[in-house]
Design a protein around this motif. Sequence first.
Motif, short mmCIF file in Angstrom:
data_model
loop_
_atom_site.label_atom_id
_atom_site.label_comp_id
_atom_site.label_asym_id
_atom_site.label_seq_id
_atom_site.Cartn_x
_atom_site.Cartn_y
_atom_site.Cartn_z
N MET A 1 3.10 -4.16 10.03
CA MET A 1 1.97 -3.45 9.94
C MET A 1 2.06 -2.07 9.51
N LYS A 2 1.20 -1.42 9.01
CA LYS A 2 1.83 0.34 8.78
C LYS A 2 0.42 1.08 8.83
N LEU A 3 0.75 1.80 10.03
CA LEU A 3 -1.28 3.24 10.11
C LEU A 3 -0.82 4.05 9.66
N THR A 4 -1.24 4.80 8.86
CA THR A 4 -1.43 5.94 8.42
C THR A 4 -2.65 7.07 8.49
N VAL A 5 -2.40 7.79 9.53
CA VAL A 5 -4.02 8.55 9.09
C VAL A 5 -3.72 9.44 8.42
N VAL A 6 -5.35 9.00 7.60
CA VAL A 6 -5.88 10.13 6.07
C VAL A 6 -6.79 11.06 7.45
N GLY A 7 -7.26 10.50 7.98
CA GLY A 7 -8.51 12.07 8.55
C GLY A 7 -8.49 11.71 10.38
N CYS A 8 -8.77 13.19 10.79
CA CYS A 8 -8.49 12.03 12.47
C CYS A 8 -9.33 13.34 12.98
N SER A 9 -10.23 13.78 12.45
CA SER A 9 -10.94 15.32 12.88
C SER A 9 -12.87 14.56 13.48
N GLY A 10 -13.20 14.91 14.02
CA GLY A 10 -14.67 14.25 14.77
C GLY A 10 -15.61 15.04 14.97
N SER A 11 -16.74 14.46 14.17
CA SER A 11 -18.02 14.71 13.62
C SER A 11 -17.72 16.42 12.39
N PHE A 12 -17.16 16.80 12.48
CA PHE A 12 -17.24 17.56 10.99
C PHE A 12 -15.54 18.26 10.45
N LEU A 43 -7.06 11.15 0.79
CA LEU A 43 -6.54 9.37 0.32
C LEU A 43 -5.56 8.82 -0.51
N GLN A 44 -5.86 10.02 -1.56
CA GLN A 44 -4.75 10.06 -2.46
C GLN A 44 -3.77 9.96 -2.38
N ARG A 45 -3.37 11.32 -1.25
CA ARG A 45 -1.96 11.27 -0.98
C ARG A 45 -1.23 10.09 -0.19
N HIS A 46 -1.73 9.08 -0.17
CA HIS A 46 -1.37 7.90 0.34
C HIS A 46 -1.08 7.31 -0.80
N CYS A 47 -2.30 6.86 -2.06
CA CYS A 47 -2.84 4.97 -2.66
C CYS A 47 -3.90 5.48 -3.71
N GLY A 48 -3.40 4.54 -4.51
CA GLY A 48 -3.73 5.30 -5.88
C GLY A 48 -5.42 5.39 -5.67
N LEU A 49 -5.72 5.61 -6.71
CA LEU A 49 -7.55 5.82 -6.03
C LEU A 49 -7.76 4.08 -6.29
N TYR A 50 -7.38 3.34 -6.66
CA TYR A 50 -8.09 2.29 -7.31
C TYR A 50 -7.19 1.36 -6.61
N ASP A 51 -6.65 0.94 -5.62
CA ASP A 51 -5.68 0.41 -4.83
C ASP A 51 -5.89 -0.45 -3.20
N LEU A 52 -6.99 0.11 -3.11
CA LEU A 52 -7.23 -0.53 -2.43
C LEU A 52 -8.12 -1.89 -2.22
N ASP A 53 -7.98 -2.44 -1.90
CA ASP A 53 -7.74 -3.93 -0.87
C ASP A 53 -9.55 -4.23 -0.29
N GLY A 245 -1.51 12.15 7.60
CA GLY A 245 0.17 11.86 8.04
C GLY A 245 0.23 11.29 8.31
N ALA A 246 0.23 11.33 9.44
CA ALA A 246 1.15 10.64 10.54
C ALA A 246 0.69 9.38 10.28
N THR A 247 2.09 8.28 10.12
CA THR A 247 2.01 7.18 9.89
C THR A 247 2.89 6.57 11.02
N TYR A 248 2.04 4.89 11.36
CA TYR A 248 2.67 4.48 12.76
C TYR A 248 3.60 2.66 12.05
N GLU A 249 3.93 2.82 12.42
CA GLU A 249 4.93 0.70 12.08
C GLU A 249 4.24 0.25 13.06
N ILE A 250 4.23 -0.54 13.21
CA ILE A 250 3.39 -1.59 14.30
C ILE A 250 3.80 -3.11 13.91
#
Length: 250
Positions: A1-12, A43-53, A245-250
Amino acid sequence: MKLTVVGCSGSFPSAESACSSYLVEADGYRLLLDMGNGALGELQRHCGLYDLDAIFLSHLHVDHCIDMCAYFVARYYRHDGGRCAPLPVYGPEGTEHRLTTAYADTPSASSMSEVFDFHTVKPSTFEIGPFLVHTERVAHPVEAYGIRIEHGGRTLTYSGDTGVSPALDDLARDADLFLCEAAFTHGKENIPDLHLNGREAGETAARAGARRLILTHIPPWTDPQINLTDARAVYDGPVGLAAPGATYEI
């Protein structure tokens, strides 16, 4: 699995990050965990707008789901190629109504379901694409779920938003990567069943025997370095801070 952090701020959103959103990929399948404020653009930095499953929404606070309204626009009003087919969306009971109410002006009461195929999350084990997932309700003022994702003998656990919770301990048991919220500061905020602080996140990881801990959902008013230090004081495994933008291989 590959994990990409799209956003990680809490509350706002902070000046550096959108709110909670995490992309999990395996075997060409893309599962998005949460879509908080600002996440759709990132998200669009990491995949196409319509590429989610598929999309999993841990709960219905705006910093975890509000960009679904913008994503509705992108899917419902797409002209090139026509309207998108319904995308599986897994969320707490009332997700469709919540998003329709937040948007406030959908063409009809059922318009959301024309582009999103809503599934109600309860504590259970089921499959999303190639992933075996287990969900448990965690300690938060609204109905909220943590999720354990397994694939190829590896495990990722995402806490969502929660206070200290035995259910979260179970979800994180022996996880290869534990993505855990740490919104509060130890010794500063003390509100039960709302959020974890860095120390509590570390204690949870230690109890669960998680192999790696990544702290996330840290609001702009919380010092992440304090939470990192507090987590390291009680957890012997590797600890890091989520970053856009951080990524992790799991």
